[in-house]
Structure formats: structure tokens, C-alpha cells
Design a protein around this motif. Structure first.
Motif, PDB file in Angstrom:
ATOM      1  N   VAL A 277      12.580  20.438 -29.803  1.00 31.60           N
ATOM      2  CA  VAL A 277      12.788  21.226 -31.066  1.00 31.60           C
ATOM      3  C   VAL A 277      12.219  20.193 -31.986  1.00 31.60           C
ATOM      4  N   ILE A 278      10.824  20.909 -32.703  1.00 34.21           N
ATOM      5  CA  ILE A 278      10.192  20.256 -33.401  1.00 34.21           C
ATOM      6  C   ILE A 278      10.394  20.776 -34.866  1.00 34.21           C
ATOM      7  N   SER A 279      10.806  19.964 -35.766  1.00 32.35           N
ATOM      8  CA  SER A 279      11.011  20.297 -37.279  1.00 32.35           C
ATOM      9  C   SER A 279      10.107  19.525 -38.398  1.00 32.35           C
ATOM     10  N   ALA A 280       9.827  19.950 -39.294  1.00 33.29           N
ATOM     11  CA  ALA A 280       9.286  19.281 -40.305  1.00 33.29           C
ATOM     12  C   ALA A 280       9.970  18.256 -41.085  1.00 33.29           C
ATOM     13  N   VAL A 281      11.415  18.214 -40.929  1.00 29.27           N
ATOM     14  CA  VAL A 281      12.359  17.268 -41.527  1.00 29.27           C
ATOM     15  C   VAL A 281      13.314  16.985 -40.273  1.00 29.27           C
ATOM     16  N   PRO A 282      13.831  15.859 -40.509  1.00 30.39           N
ATOM     17  CA  PRO A 282      14.942  15.222 -39.291  1.00 30.39           C
ATOM     18  C   PRO A 282      16.161  16.650 -39.496  1.00 30.39           C
ATOM     19  N   LEU A 283      16.512  17.179 -38.344  1.00 32.80           N
ATOM     20  CA  LEU A 283      17.790  18.103 -38.291  1.00 32.80           C
ATOM     21  C   LEU A 283      19.103  17.206 -38.538  1.00 32.80           C
ATOM     22  N   LYS A 284      20.128  18.166 -38.923  1.00 31.53           N
ATOM     23  CA  LYS A 284      21.320  17.435 -38.864  1.00 31.53           C
ATOM     24  C   LYS A 284      21.888  17.867 -37.645  1.00 31.53           C
ATOM     25  N   GLU A 285      22.911  16.978 -37.367  1.00 30.14           N
ATOM     26  CA  GLU A 285      23.781  17.230 -35.978  1.00 30.14           C
ATOM     27  C   GLU A 285      24.297  18.856 -35.558  1.00 30.14           C
ATOM     28  N   GLU A 286      24.609  19.061 -36.882  1.00 24.93           N
ATOM     29  CA  GLU A 286      25.196  20.667 -37.041  1.00 24.93           C
ATOM     30  C   GLU A 286      24.339  21.604 -36.598  1.00 24.93           C
ATOM     31  N   GLN A 287      22.989  21.306 -37.135  1.00 24.27           N
ATOM     32  CA  GLN A 287      21.905  22.190 -36.837  1.00 24.27           C
ATOM     33  C   GLN A 287      21.485  22.297 -35.247  1.00 24.27           C
ATOM     34  N   ILE A 288      21.423  20.933 -34.929  1.00 25.96           N
ATOM     35  CA  ILE A 288      20.949  20.633 -33.324  1.00 25.96           C
ATOM     36  C   ILE A 288      22.118  21.512 -32.638  1.00 25.96           C
ATOM     37  N   GLU A 289      23.432  21.216 -32.727  1.00 27.75           N
ATOM     38  CA  GLU A 289      24.274  21.715 -31.954  1.00 27.75           C
ATOM     39  C   GLU A 289      24.342  23.322 -31.812  1.00 27.75           C
ATOM     40  N   LYS A 290      24.030  24.035 -33.068  1.00 27.02           N
ATOM     41  CA  LYS A 290      23.753  25.338 -33.097  1.00 27.02           C
ATOM     42  C   LYS A 290      22.561  25.759 -32.340  1.00 27.02           C
ATOM     43  N   ILE A 291      21.608  25.206 -32.585  1.00 25.02           N
ATOM     44  CA  ILE A 291      20.257  25.511 -31.783  1.00 25.02           C
ATOM     45  C   ILE A 291      20.702  25.317 -30.105  1.00 25.02           C
ATOM     46  N   LYS A 292      21.476  24.335 -29.779  1.00 21.71           N
ATOM     47  CA  LYS A 292      21.697  23.998 -28.518  1.00 21.71           C
ATOM     48  C   LYS A 292      22.901  25.079 -27.902  1.00 21.71           C
ATOM     49  N   GLN A 293      23.458  25.665 -28.761  1.00 21.59           N
ATOM     50  CA  GLN A 293      24.553  26.762 -28.401  1.00 21.59           C
ATOM     51  C   GLN A 293      23.608  28.038 -28.110  1.00 21.59           C
TER      52      GLN A 293
ATOM     53  N   GLN B 204      19.655  20.351 -22.810  1.00 20.04           N
ATOM     54  CA  GLN B 204      19.365  18.872 -23.532  1.00 20.04           C
ATOM     55  C   GLN B 204      18.402  18.939 -24.625  1.00 20.04           C
ATOM     56  N   ILE B 205      18.690  18.643 -25.674  1.00 17.83           N
ATOM     57  CA  ILE B 205      17.837  18.847 -26.757  1.00 17.83           C
ATOM     58  C   ILE B 205      17.186  17.502 -27.260  1.00 17.83           C
ATOM     59  N   GLU B 206      15.827  17.619 -27.204  1.00 13.38           N
ATOM     60  CA  GLU B 206      14.908  16.556 -27.918  1.00 13.38           C
ATOM     61  C   GLU B 206      14.362  16.719 -29.265  1.00 13.38           C
ATOM     62  N   THR B 207      14.524  15.993 -30.145  1.00 12.87           N
ATOM     63  CA  THR B 207      14.080  16.378 -31.571  1.00 12.87           C
ATOM     64  C   THR B 207      12.857  15.741 -31.890  1.00 12.87           C
ATOM     65  N   GLN B 208      11.875  16.146 -32.416  1.00 14.04           N
ATOM     66  CA  GLN B 208      10.634  15.594 -32.962  1.00 14.04           C
ATOM     67  C   GLN B 208      10.586  15.918 -34.484  1.00 14.04           C
ATOM     68  N   VAL B 209       9.805  15.100 -35.165  1.00 11.28           N
ATOM     69  CA  VAL B 209       9.752  15.494 -36.631  1.00 11.28           C
ATOM     70  C   VAL B 209       8.071  15.573 -36.863  1.00 11.28           C
ATOM     71  N   ASP B 210       7.569  16.716 -37.049  1.00 11.68           N
ATOM     72  CA  ASP B 210       6.200  16.991 -37.340  1.00 11.68           C
ATOM     73  C   ASP B 210       6.136  17.759 -39.053  1.00 11.68           C
ATOM     74  N   PRO B 211       5.567  16.817 -39.882  1.00  7.96           N
ATOM     75  CA  PRO B 211       5.571  17.361 -41.060  1.00  7.96           C
ATOM     76  C   PRO B 211       4.486  18.417 -41.333  1.00  7.96           C
ATOM     77  N   SER B 212       3.550  18.464 -40.351  1.00 10.71           N
ATOM     78  CA  SER B 212       2.508  19.146 -40.501  1.00 10.71           C
ATOM     79  C   SER B 212       2.912  20.612 -40.239  1.00 10.71           C
TER      80      SER B 212
END
Length: 181
Positions: free
Chosen positions: A111-127, A138-146
Motif C-alpha cells: 500500500v503506497i500513500s502520500a503520507v504515513p497511514l494510521k494503524e486504523e487505516q491499515i487495518e481497514k484496508i486489510k479487512q 499481509q500489508i506492507e506500507t510505503q510512503v511516496d509523496p509524488s
């Protein structure tokens, strides 16, 4: 060639894990060793240094890991060094972890987002992904402001681009297509 080498060693360890019913134990040990080798570049440089004898490299591995990993994993580590294939060690461990995920039916979503995601957001995406894909995620997050905003989600070879940058690129393409007509 390197991929074939990694698959063979990883498959051998995977088969041992199944035979001895120690999949979870070996998985956690391999994850720990992978993290150590990945974060400690100097350790990998020592293992790959051509002027350090293989026996010294094997002894170093035994000194560092023998008290915290199983005999089977220790045997794999020393065998890899004994055969002079230590430059493939990280790839072997990664391949093993991928095999375990496949065996357990776990799919990784990036999951790539412009800003770091909160745990609740990650959990909702996972569900949401779990209910759609019907597999353990299994979620891996990355931050990409572009990407400006929104999300980009990659599961296997599928990509969902709900980013503002992706929408702007789509609009740009549409405008170019309209000019050509």
C-alpha cells in the motif's frame, strides 16, 4: 542462475520444515537472520570477503547464530558458506519466506500513500482486501509523496491506482486522445 541456487536451498529448508513440523519456528528464525544480515552490511561484507577463509566464516556464523537457531537452519547457513554461495544468502532466506507465505495462503499487499497511514487505516484496508481476495493479507506500507494523495495498492501482479497522480495521468491521456481526433 542465482535464482535457481536460491530456490534449491530454500526448497531444501522448506522440505525440512514440513518433515519436522517446525514451519513457524523456522520462519521466525529465518526472519530474524534475514533482518540481521540486511541491517548489518559489514557482517555480509565479512561473509563475502575473498581473503577470509571459509572456515572462519562458518565459525563466525556458528558463534553468532548457533545458540538462537535450530540445527537445521544452522546446517543450511554453514552449507551455503561451505559451497561458497554466501552472496546468495539473503535471496535464499527471502525465497524461503516467500515459500512459507504461499504454503500458508498469505498474500502480500503493498500500500503506497502520500503520507504515513494510521494503524486504523491499515487495518481497514486489510479487512477490505481480505474480504475481496478471500485470502489472508499481509500489508506492507510505503510512503511516496509524488502520488499527491489517495492510495496505490499492489497485490501480486494487480495494481489499483486510486492516487491523485494516477487520476491526473488518466486525465492527461484523455485530453491527448481528444486532441488527436
Amino acid at each position: 542462475m542465482a535464482q535457481l541456487i536460491s530456490k534449491r536451498y530454500a526448497k531444501a529448508l522448506f522440505d525440512i520444515a514440513i518433515e519436522t513440523n517446525t514451519m513457524d519456528e523456522l520462519e521466525s528464525q529465518v526472519q530474524m537472520i534475514h533482518q540481521v544480515l540486511e541491517s548489518e552490511e559489514e557482517f555480509m561484507q565479512i561473509l563475502q570477503h575473498p581473503h577470509i577463509l571459509r572456515e572462519e566464516k562458518m565459525q563466525l556464523l556458528k558463534d553468532v547464530f548457533s545458540s538462537i537457531v535450530s540445527n537445521e537452519l544452522m546446517g543450511l547457513l554453514t552449507l551455503v558458506v561451505q559451497k561458497g554461495r554466501q552472496e546468495h544468502l539473503l535471496e535464499i532466506l527471502s525465497t524461503f519466506l516467500d515459500e512459507v507465505k504461499t504454503y500458508k495462503g498469505i498474500v502480500t499487499a503493498v500500500v503506497i500513500s502520500a503520507v504515513p497511514l494510521k494503524e486504523e487505516q491499515i487495518e481497514k484496508i486489510k479487512q477490505t482486501l481480505t474480504s475481496r481476495i478471500k485470502k489472508q493479507i499481509q500489508i506492507e506500507t510505503q510512503v511516496d509523496p509524488s502520488i499527491i494523495g489517495g492510495l496505490k495498492i499492489r497485490v501480486g501482479d494487480r495494481i489499483l491506482d486510486a492516487s491523485i497522480y494516477g487520476q491526473l495521468q488518466g486525465l492527461k491521456t484523455s485530453l491527448y486522445d481528444m486532441q488527436l481526433v
